[in-house]
Scaffold this motif. Structure first.
Motif, mmCIF file in Angstrom:
data_model
loop_
_atom_site.group_PDB
_atom_site.id
_atom_site.type_symbol
_atom_site.label_atom_id
_atom_site.label_comp_id
_atom_site.label_asym_id
_atom_site.label_seq_id
_atom_site.Cartn_x
_atom_site.Cartn_y
_atom_site.Cartn_z
ATOM 1 N N ILE A 1 0.835 -1.207 0.000
ATOM 2 C CA ILE A 1 0.000 0.000 0.000
ATOM 3 C C ILE A 1 0.867 1.254 0.000
ATOM 4 O O ILE A 1 0.588 2.226 -0.722
ATOM 5 N N GLU A 2 1.949 1.234 0.783
ATOM 6 C CA GLU A 2 2.853 2.395 0.821
ATOM 7 C C GLU A 2 3.465 2.658 -0.559
ATOM 8 O O GLU A 2 3.580 3.807 -0.991
ATOM 9 N N ASP A 3 3.861 1.586 -1.251
ATOM 10 C CA ASP A 3 4.421 1.744 -2.598
ATOM 11 C C ASP A 3 3.390 2.338 -3.550
ATOM 12 O O ASP A 3 3.691 3.257 -4.324
ATOM 13 N N TYR A 4 2.174 1.809 -3.490
ATOM 14 C CA TYR A 4 1.117 2.309 -4.365
ATOM 15 C C TYR A 4 0.772 3.761 -4.029
ATOM 16 O O TYR A 4 0.454 4.557 -4.933
ATOM 17 N N GLN A 5 0.827 4.118 -2.754
ATOM 18 C CA GLN A 5 0.543 5.503 -2.369
ATOM 19 C C GLN A 5 1.575 6.456 -2.973
ATOM 20 O O GLN A 5 1.237 7.568 -3.397
ATOM 21 N N ARG A 6 2.830 6.026 -3.019
ATOM 22 C CA ARG A 6 3.869 6.856 -3.646
ATOM 23 C C ARG A 6 3.584 7.031 -5.144
ATOM 24 O O ARG A 6 3.718 8.127 -5.698
ATOM 25 N N ALA A 7 3.185 5.921 -5.777
ATOM 26 C CA ALA A 7 2.835 5.993 -7.200
ATOM 27 C C ALA A 7 1.626 6.902 -7.405
ATOM 28 O O ALA A 7 1.571 7.682 -8.373
ATOM 29 N N LEU A 8 0.663 6.813 -6.486
ATOM 30 C CA LEU A 8 -0.551 7.631 -6.581
ATOM 31 C C LEU A 8 -0.222 9.120 -6.474
ATOM 32 O O LEU A 8 -0.779 9.949 -7.213
ATOM 33 N N THR A 9 0.683 9.473 -5.573
ATOM 34 C CA THR A 9 1.080 10.869 -5.406
ATOM 35 C C THR A 9 1.663 11.440 -6.704
ATOM 36 O O THR A 9 1.325 12.553 -7.125
ATOM 37 N N ILE A 10 2.500 10.647 -7.354
ATOM 38 C CA ILE A 10 3.091 11.092 -8.617
ATOM 39 C C ILE A 10 2.020 11.246 -9.697
ATOM 40 O O ILE A 10 1.986 12.242 -10.432
ATOM 41 N N ALA A 11 1.127 10.266 -9.773
ATOM 42 C CA ALA A 11 0.071 10.310 -10.789
ATOM 43 C C ALA A 11 -0.817 11.531 -10.604
ATOM 44 O O ALA A 11 -1.192 12.203 -11.580
ATOM 45 N N ARG A 12 -1.164 11.833 -9.362
ATOM 46 C CA ARG A 12 -2.032 12.981 -9.101
ATOM 47 C C ARG A 12 -1.301 14.299 -9.333
ATOM 48 O O ARG A 12 -1.885 15.252 -9.859
ATOM 49 N N THR A 13 -0.035 14.348 -8.942
ATOM 50 C CA THR A 13 0.746 15.579 -9.120
ATOM 51 C C THR A 13 0.833 15.963 -10.590
ATOM 52 O O THR A 13 0.790 17.150 -10.945
#
Length: 217
Positions: free
Chosen positions: A25-37
């Motif tokens: 989940i932590e890894d996916y959250q990092r990916a999510l932050t980049i995608a949203r940014t």
């Protein structure tokens, strides 16, 4: 940015496969932050789905619902039929678990439409889920129609296991109607299919169902 998203996504999958779901989940959250940014909406939807699926597996219902609903909205807006079907599977299952049958039915109907357009292997699954809700609400004729459509879909795909489990559900429906001979026939049909593919759990389940009906009548 896509490379960074892909890297974190791959790390998430690796952690998930190793059983470290929190780390995933932590890894996916990092990916999510980049995608949203960087407004990479297609990636955002897929990542939200993965996060929601993991939270659901962990029993973290609020986080699961929030992420799956957001993934569902994005998939629908993006006309991403594959993601929409997969998210409908998870979100609809979650809603059923918490007793929201009417909304679950609506989600499964949307998933069925998406499966027809872009994920044909899931068509039978959604027919089954819709039929189960109909059966539980007492709409037996409509449920039977959907179950039979699912059987035809599984026959086209050569999916014997799915055919067997749908025969069980048709057997349960026949039992509810008081058609006990038909119920036994359908469970015996399922038994034969389970034996054909060597599925021991299914064989045991079929034998228990058949014995239970004979004892009751």
């Amino acid at each position: 940015f896509n490379e960074a998203i892909e890297s974190y996504t791959l790390l998430g999958r690796a952690h998930g496969l190793s059983g470290d779901l929190k780390g995933a989940i932590e890894d996916y959250q990092r990916a999510l932050t980049i995608a949203r940014t960087h407004n990479i909406t297609a990636a955002e939807g897929r990542i939200l789905y993965e996060i929601g699926r993991l939270h659901r597996f962990l029993g973290e219902s609020n986080a699961a619902e929030e992420n799956l609903r957001n993934a569902f909205i994005i998939a629908n807006n993006q006309n991403d039929d594959i993601l929409l079907a997969e998210t409908a599977n998870q979100l609809g299952g979650y809603l059923l678990e918490y007793g929201f049958d009417k909304e679950a039915l609506s989600v499964f109907e949307k998933g069925h439409e998406a499966a027809i357009s872009g994920h044909p292997k899931m068509i039978g699954y959604f027919l089954n889920r819709r039929a189960e809700i109909m059966m539980h609400s007492g709409e037996l004729d409509e449920a039977e129609k959907l179950f039979l459509q699912a059987v035809r879909q599984y026959e086209e795909n050569g999916d014997i296991r799915a055919q067997a489990f749908t025969s069980h559900r048709l057997g349960n429906l026949a039992f509810r109607r008081g058609q006990y001979d038909e119920a036994i026939r359908l469970h015996e049909e399922a038994l034969n299919k389970h034996q054909t593919i060597g599925e021991r759990v299914g064989v045991c389940w079929a034998m228990i169902n058949i014995s239970d009906i004979k004892l009751r009548v």
